[in-house]
Write an enzyme that holds these catalytic residues in place. Structure first.
Site, short mmCIF file in Angstrom:
data_model
loop_
_atom_site.label_atom_id
_atom_site.label_comp_id
_atom_site.label_asym_id
_atom_site.label_seq_id
_atom_site.Cartn_x
_atom_site.Cartn_y
_atom_site.Cartn_z
N ASN A 1 0.87 -1.17 0.00
CA ASN A 1 0.00 0.00 0.00
C ASN A 1 0.91 1.22 0.00
OD1 ASN A 1 -1.72 2.13 0.55
ND2 ASN A 1 -2.89 1.04 2.10
N VAL A 2 0.93 1.96 -1.10
CA VAL A 2 1.89 3.05 -1.23
C VAL A 2 1.63 4.17 -0.24
CG1 VAL A 2 2.40 2.56 -3.64
CG2 VAL A 2 0.56 4.17 -3.07
N ASN B 1 2.82 4.56 -10.81
CA ASN B 1 1.54 4.58 -11.54
C ASN B 1 0.32 4.55 -10.63
OD1 ASN B 1 -0.44 3.71 -13.83
ND2 ASN B 1 -0.44 1.95 -12.41
N SER C 1 -1.56 13.67 -15.23
CA SER C 1 -2.91 13.65 -15.78
C SER C 1 -3.06 14.86 -16.69
CB SER C 1 -3.93 13.73 -14.64
OG SER C 1 -5.22 14.06 -15.10
N TYR D 1 -8.50 15.79 -6.70
CA TYR D 1 -7.74 14.99 -7.66
C TYR D 1 -6.81 15.89 -8.49
CZ TYR D 1 -6.68 11.89 -11.57
OH TYR D 1 -6.02 11.15 -12.52
N LYS E 1 -2.55 16.02 -8.95
CA LYS E 1 -1.84 15.89 -10.21
C LYS E 1 -1.01 17.13 -10.53
CE LYS E 1 -3.04 11.72 -10.82
NZ LYS E 1 -2.04 10.65 -10.66
N ILE F 1 -8.79 7.64 -20.52
CA ILE F 1 -8.27 6.35 -20.98
C ILE F 1 -9.22 5.24 -20.53
CG2 ILE F 1 -6.27 4.81 -21.03
CD1 ILE F 1 -5.72 7.63 -22.14
#
Length: 248
Positions: free
Chosen positions: A52-53, A79, A131, A144, A148, A177
């Site tokens: 878990n980063v 990523n 992003s 979010y 980014k 994407i």
């Protein structure tokens, strides 16, 4: 370039862009370790490390395992990430901490642990996950987008700090994407807006000048280029792969 036996770490490589990049690098002969919270891809085998980063200790332990097994790290693709569709007023403290923890702190912890390994080697190539929101703002995406934007600046400063050690740091900035992350966001928006998912997907196609959303493999190809020696004079760059969205 010769990818054979080069050692790569990708976080969140069980699905989406991470998985596509993992598969591409492995097809070239690269040894790729997947650091993810869940073992989603049965092809990973012993190259999967639960991590878990958001947890610095788990990141440190995972990177230590790779170094112990391989004695080096050639490439890092940070990523792993999460999305949040919400305005400031709609965002809880728990959601704020979760998105910041995965997208920003997770990337920061990885860099702190991997950079010393690459410094000792006097070589390394890193790609961070940005992003289209590293360039532009979007509605109901304050937290979010904030993360980014932070990744974009982290890319630039880290590239400057470690250029003398032959370490390159670049940022891939995908647009819309076709990934599980997108499908989850569409489902969430459909539920809160009472809009049919088919209509949402149609509207997403029309936003890009190219008239469609992107494929994970298209992002993977650019990540591979940025990691490779073919981009040896490229560092500190934000690379948009978005069907022309941010050039409008």
């Amino acid at each position: 370039m010769n990818w054979n036996k080069r050692i790569a770490i990708i976080t969140g490589a069980g699905s989406g862009i991470g998985k596509a990049t993992k598969n591409l690098l492995r097809s070239k002969g690269c040894v790729v370790y997947n650091l993810d919270v869940n073992d989603l891809d049965e092809t990973d085998g012993s190259y999967f490390i639960a991590c878990n980063v958001r947890n610095r200790h788990e990141v440190n332990d995972a990177v230590d395992k790779v170094v112990a097994a391989e004695q080096k790290i050639d490439f890092l693709f940070s990523n792993a990430g999460v999305h949040l569709f919400a305005t400031l007023e709609q965002t809880s403290d728990e959601e704020l901490q979760h998105v910041l923890g995965v997208n920003v702190l997770g990337t920061y912890y990885l860099l702190q642990k991997v950079i010393p390994v690459m410094k000792a080697q006097n070589k390394g190539s890193i790609v961070l996950m940005g992003s289209d929101q590293s360039f532009v703002g979007k509605a109901a995406s304050s937290v979010y987008g904030m993360t980014k934007g932070a990744i974009a600046q982290l890319t630039k400063s880290t590239a400057i700090d470690y250029a003398a050690f032959n370490i390159r740091v670049n940022c891939i900035c995908p647009g819309t994407i076709n990934t599980p992350l997108l499908h989850k966001a569409v489902e969430h928006y459909s539920n809160i807006s009472h809009t049919a998912k088919d209509e949402i997907y149609k509207s997403l196609d029309t936003v890009q000048p190219m008239g469609r959303i992107g494929k994970p493999e298209e992002i993977a190809a650019t990540v591979a280029f940025l990691l490779s020696d073919e981009s040896s004079f490229t560092t500190g760059s934000l690379i948009a792969v978005d069907g022309g969205y941010v050039c409008q």
